[in-house]
Design an enzyme around this catalytic site. Structure first.
Site, short mmCIF file in Angstrom:
data_model
loop_
_atom_site.label_atom_id
_atom_site.label_comp_id
_atom_site.label_asym_id
_atom_site.label_seq_id
_atom_site.Cartn_x
_atom_site.Cartn_y
_atom_site.Cartn_z
CB SER A 77 -0.92 0.02 1.23
OG SER A 77 -0.15 0.21 2.41
CB THR A 82 2.85 0.51 6.67
OG1 THR A 82 2.23 -0.46 5.82
CG2 THR A 82 3.01 -0.05 8.07
CD GLU A 94 2.06 -10.65 1.31
OE1 GLU A 94 1.42 -9.84 1.99
OE2 GLU A 94 1.72 -11.85 1.17
#
Length: 187
Positions: A90, A93, A154
């Site tokens: 995103s 964080t 990921e």
């Protein structure tokens, strides 16, 4: 009759191939150069992205780079000439954005691997590698993956970081056997 278990694996591989093919090669080269020219490399990420960043720090150390994982008790302070590399799908964080701001204020370079170039981290980074995957917060139907949450990011993050390792090995004319001298030996 249930489908073959590898059918799902084939779909994952197709998603990864599509995603990796969409990454800009120039961004990979720019990040490779930033890493090669840094005095020390500090990596950070949260959750599973953080695990991928830790794996990358291990490979950098095995190649002879001064590489550290932010938050470990043996990690020194970052300084001018160093690089903070953050992996965050995103790019929003809060703890990672605070790290990036702090590193910048000290004079260290900041690089990000993210999905969202216009995110807080994307804007703070002098060098960004954009992975065109779905964020874990993507709205239903907007995702370009059948995998849950940030899984595609990921996976692609780990593979791209391994690609950078290969690029760095090529730059240094380094063979995998030479890296073994820095492999853990108390196992």
């Amino acid at each position: 009759m249930p489908s073959h278990p590898l059918t799902a694996a084939s779909a994952v591989i197709q998603e990864l191939e599509r995603t990796l093919q969409a990454v800009e090669p120039g961004e990979i080269e720019a990040l490779t150069a930033q890493i090669a020219n840094a005095a020390s490399i500090f990596v950070a990420g949260a959750g599973r992205s953080g695990l991928m960043m830790r794996a990358f720090a291990m490979r950098l150390m095995q190649m002879g780079f001064r590489a550290y994982v932010v938050g470990e008790t043996v990690t020194p302070g970052i300084a001018e000439g160093d690089l903070l590399l953050i992996g965050s799908g995103s790019g929003e964080t809060k703890t990672l954005a605070a790290m990036a701001s702090k590193a910048q204020s000290i004079g260290a370079a900041v690089a990000a691997v993210t999905i969202v170039p216009e995110s807080t981290l994307g804007k703070l980074a002098a060098c960004s590698l954009i992975i065109p995957a779905a964020t874990k917060e993507s709205a239903p139907g907007a995702a370009v993956t059948s995998q849950p949450m940030g899984t595609l990011f990921e996976q692609a993050l780990l593979l791209l970081l391994d690609t950078i390792v290969l690029n760095l090995m090529d730059r240094q004319a380094l063979q995998g056997a030479a890296m073994f001298k820095n492999h853990a030996n108390l196992e």
